[in-house]
Design an enzyme around this catalytic site. Sequence first.
Site, mmCIF file in Angstrom:
data_model
loop_
_atom_site.group_PDB
_atom_site.id
_atom_site.type_symbol
_atom_site.label_atom_id
_atom_site.label_comp_id
_atom_site.label_asym_id
_atom_site.label_seq_id
_atom_site.Cartn_x
_atom_site.Cartn_y
_atom_site.Cartn_z
ATOM 1 N N GLU A 88 12.871 -9.450 19.663
ATOM 2 C CA GLU A 88 12.065 -10.544 19.092
ATOM 3 C C GLU A 88 10.671 -10.033 18.747
ATOM 4 O O GLU A 88 10.271 -8.963 19.206
ATOM 5 C CB GLU A 88 11.994 -11.717 20.075
ATOM 6 C CG GLU A 88 11.511 -11.324 21.453
ATOM 7 C CD GLU A 88 12.003 -12.253 22.565
ATOM 8 O OE1 GLU A 88 13.110 -12.799 22.455
ATOM 9 O OE2 GLU A 88 11.261 -12.432 23.522
ATOM 10 N N LYS A 148 6.668 -9.505 18.846
ATOM 11 C CA LYS A 148 5.659 -9.574 19.903
ATOM 12 C C LYS A 148 4.488 -10.379 19.343
ATOM 13 O O LYS A 148 3.729 -9.890 18.504
ATOM 14 C CB LYS A 148 5.203 -8.175 20.317
ATOM 15 C CG LYS A 148 4.229 -8.203 21.482
ATOM 16 C CD LYS A 148 3.965 -6.809 21.996
ATOM 17 C CE LYS A 148 3.160 -6.820 23.287
ATOM 18 N NZ LYS A 148 1.890 -7.509 23.204
ATOM 19 N N ASP A 207 1.048 -12.106 18.765
ATOM 20 C CA ASP A 207 -0.300 -11.653 19.102
ATOM 21 C C ASP A 207 -1.163 -12.862 19.456
ATOM 22 O O ASP A 207 -1.992 -13.307 18.685
ATOM 23 C CB ASP A 207 -0.888 -10.890 17.913
ATOM 24 C CG ASP A 207 -2.054 -10.027 18.324
ATOM 25 O OD1 ASP A 207 -2.343 -9.951 19.535
ATOM 26 O OD2 ASP A 207 -2.684 -9.427 17.435
ATOM 27 N N TYR A 243 9.219 -17.402 25.234
ATOM 28 C CA TYR A 243 10.004 -16.166 25.226
ATOM 29 C C TYR A 243 10.611 -15.826 26.582
ATOM 30 O O TYR A 243 11.178 -14.749 26.746
ATOM 31 C CB TYR A 243 9.194 -14.988 24.703
ATOM 32 C CG TYR A 243 7.870 -14.735 25.380
ATOM 33 C CD1 TYR A 243 7.807 -14.400 26.736
ATOM 34 C CD2 TYR A 243 6.682 -14.817 24.664
ATOM 35 C CE1 TYR A 243 6.599 -14.166 27.356
ATOM 36 C CE2 TYR A 243 5.463 -14.580 25.271
ATOM 37 C CZ TYR A 243 5.429 -14.257 26.621
ATOM 38 O OH TYR A 243 4.231 -14.029 27.225
ATOM 39 N N LYS A 273 5.025 -1.184 19.669
ATOM 40 C CA LYS A 273 3.864 -1.705 18.924
ATOM 41 C C LYS A 273 3.687 -1.022 17.570
ATOM 42 O O LYS A 273 3.967 0.160 17.412
ATOM 43 C CB LYS A 273 2.592 -1.524 19.766
ATOM 44 C CG LYS A 273 2.709 -2.212 21.128
ATOM 45 C CD LYS A 273 1.641 -3.182 21.481
ATOM 46 C CE LYS A 273 0.275 -2.780 21.606
ATOM 47 N NZ LYS A 273 -0.633 -3.621 22.325
ATOM 48 N N CYS A 306 -27.887 -1.747 -11.757
ATOM 49 C CA CYS A 306 -26.613 -1.076 -11.540
ATOM 50 C C CYS A 306 -26.856 0.401 -11.214
ATOM 51 O O CYS A 306 -27.555 1.078 -11.969
ATOM 52 C CB CYS A 306 -25.751 -1.205 -12.799
ATOM 53 S SG CYS A 306 -24.254 -0.212 -12.724
ATOM 54 N N CYS A 365 -25.586 2.639 -14.307
ATOM 55 C CA CYS A 365 -26.147 2.656 -15.665
ATOM 56 C C CYS A 365 -27.540 2.045 -15.751
ATOM 57 O O CYS A 365 -28.141 2.052 -16.818
ATOM 58 C CB CYS A 365 -25.209 1.935 -16.631
ATOM 59 S SG CYS A 365 -25.173 0.151 -16.400
ATOM 60 N N CYS A 372 -22.665 -6.166 -12.981
ATOM 61 C CA CYS A 372 -23.497 -5.310 -13.823
ATOM 62 C C CYS A 372 -23.372 -5.862 -15.240
ATOM 63 O O CYS A 372 -22.270 -6.129 -15.719
ATOM 64 C CB CYS A 372 -22.998 -3.875 -13.769
ATOM 65 S SG CYS A 372 -23.514 -2.880 -15.172
ATOM 66 N N CYS A 424 -21.841 0.797 -19.448
ATOM 67 C CA CYS A 424 -21.868 1.290 -18.070
ATOM 68 C C CYS A 424 -20.701 2.259 -17.852
ATOM 69 O O CYS A 424 -19.545 1.874 -18.017
ATOM 70 C CB CYS A 424 -21.763 0.113 -17.108
ATOM 71 S SG CYS A 424 -21.596 0.613 -15.387
#
Length: 683
Positions: free
Chosen positions: A116, A118, A120, A228, A317, A419, A422, A437, A443
């Site tokens: 099954e 795991k 978290d 579980y 894991k 920027c 450029c 920009c 550019c």
Amino acid sequence: MSDAALAAGRAAALRGEIERHNHAYYVLDAPTIPDAEYDKLFRELQALEQQYPELLTADSPTRRVGAAPLKAFPPRVHGVPMLSLNNAFEAAEVEAFDQRVRDGLETIAAVDYAVEPKFDGLAISLTYENGIFTCGATRGDGTTGEEVTPNLRTLRCIPLRLQGAGWPVLIEIRGEVLMYRQAFAELNARQRERGDKEFVNPRNAAAGSLRQLDSRITASRPLSFFAYGVGAGGEQLAVRTHGELMDMLANWGFPVAAERRVVQGAKGLLAYFAEIGDKRPSLPYDIDGVVYKVNKLAAQAQLGFVSRAPRFAIAHKFPAEEALTEVLGIDVQVGRTGAITPVARLKPVFVGGVTVTNATLHNEDEVRRKDVRIGDTVIVRRAGDVIPEVVAIVPEKRPTRDLFGGEPLHPPFAMPTACPECGSAIAKGIDEVVARCTGGLYCPAQRKQALLHFAARRAMDIEGLGGKLVDQLVDAGLVHSPADLYGLTIEKLAGLERMGEKSAQNLVAAIEQSKQTTLARFIFALGIRNVGEATARDLAHHFGQLEALLAADGEALQQVPDVGPVVAASIAAFLAEAHNREIIGRLRAAGVTWPEGEARDSGPRIFTGQTLVLTGTLPTLKRDEAKALIEAAGGKVAGSVSKKTDFVVAGEEAGSKLEKALELGVPVIDEAELLKLLEKGVE
Ligand code: IVH
């Protein structure tokens, strides 16, 4: 100093550090390091204690499962202790586990395992007396937890009275409280709106929500639960296997993992691991691995426990998705449409299976909100193929001007006003999150991105024209716009560094080949803002000819299916630029061409307005190919099944999407039926 003395010093240091993290994590709900780092420290201490058993002290964190309970909640002694699982990360560790199990059971036959996800979240124990929920507690140190009954009562998925029959007078149900990703995102959005602190991830949000002294706050938090296992009372149940136990819990009214299953032997375990790994991004909640349990309960009893964990189960894991590292600098990157993205340059760190050196900070607001600065220690996340991002900083690790705290060493991040590529102004529209920009194709950064997009496989498909080469071509002044690509010769290319004769020939040939294309690809390749592949195809089908598209005004554009005012405005703005029209003219003059008129929309196609979902491996078509065929027939391909799905196309090893389709009554077809329908559409 002797090895043993060094080990003793290291073990003491590790114990202190692990204990500090335990306290921060379990008592204060304020994690100081990611799980993976914690696991590493924990494993190191375990290994030392194994090598030098005399170092194992009574207060070693390896002896306990969690941390001391909070004072504010009444303590609750579990009927049966809540233990932990040993972890495996590698296939070899899983095989070794299976070998230990078979040795313990004295069998060479493949063992049945209940497998099954795991979850978290955080472990809890629910006590039912005569079928009524009377007490709920967190794991605490495994022996004694914190009683949070009023809080758990607010979880709608936890039955207050057991359904069905067969439950003993007293039973402890074990499971995990967690928060779905969607619910987490909504909760954080609400926190943000109210100016409250956001949670780092769904698990911390679940933990923080459950540990509220005021259960009305818990009630307002979207928590979920999965069962579980069982604790006290479990021995009285009329079940022989873990699988049967899960079915029984489901019958009593508990949510259990839909992905649970029984598999055979180490091979079965590893296949399941791979399958859940694939499914992981589409699961609605976070998992950090899978759990394998010997299925037969009698065999479980025979194997028993060792120190803090059962011998009959193990957690396999996934590589950690979060890790700690240091910010070396913060740059900004310029995207194809000029979007400016702040990017953290990081001390290299291994996370999500790769070494990461950059992580996105998304936009200016995000950097401000997270207050990321140079020198900060940050939590970096890389989930699946998603671009790595900075989740949060670790405030206590921020470098300061002097040793005793005080002024931070580095100022807050400030967005540049020009920027960096450029020098054009950076501007942000009213109500826009993204700064851009204003240099357009002037550019070089935007030009490079535009060229890469133009050459991409799904656009003009110029093989061999990648990032490095585009950089060289632009930097050498050989290419200013996509049209210049068609003027490249072997001689011109030969001047570039590391460009051999053969590569130059290949590139020129690939560019030549790209001239034969389709109208849809051509429109997509132009890189008009908000015009993706699907819209480009819709435009090609609707207008049939490029000239008709070039002549269309905003109103005409909105006649195209799925083109609204925003997309129409983007296209109109693009076409209003003289230099864009000039580039289109030059591309045509260079010989870029497509079958004229063929694409014209001749009315609805077989899948017009329909949504299909692909799942499993189809016998002959690749996923991309099936998708292209469906889209060419007017359909859309979606990633998940809902009531609105018209067809699910299922191949071999189709999983949860197929189950969902059957559950919702969505028609399921195979590849042969799909091809038949497509043929019909052509007639
Ligand atoms: S079984 C004897 N099954 O993982 C311990 N645990 O380190 C039996 N977890 O504390 C645990 N999903 O919080 C089990 N399907 C699952 C699980 C699961 C998540 C957590 C649980 C436990 C930790 C083990």
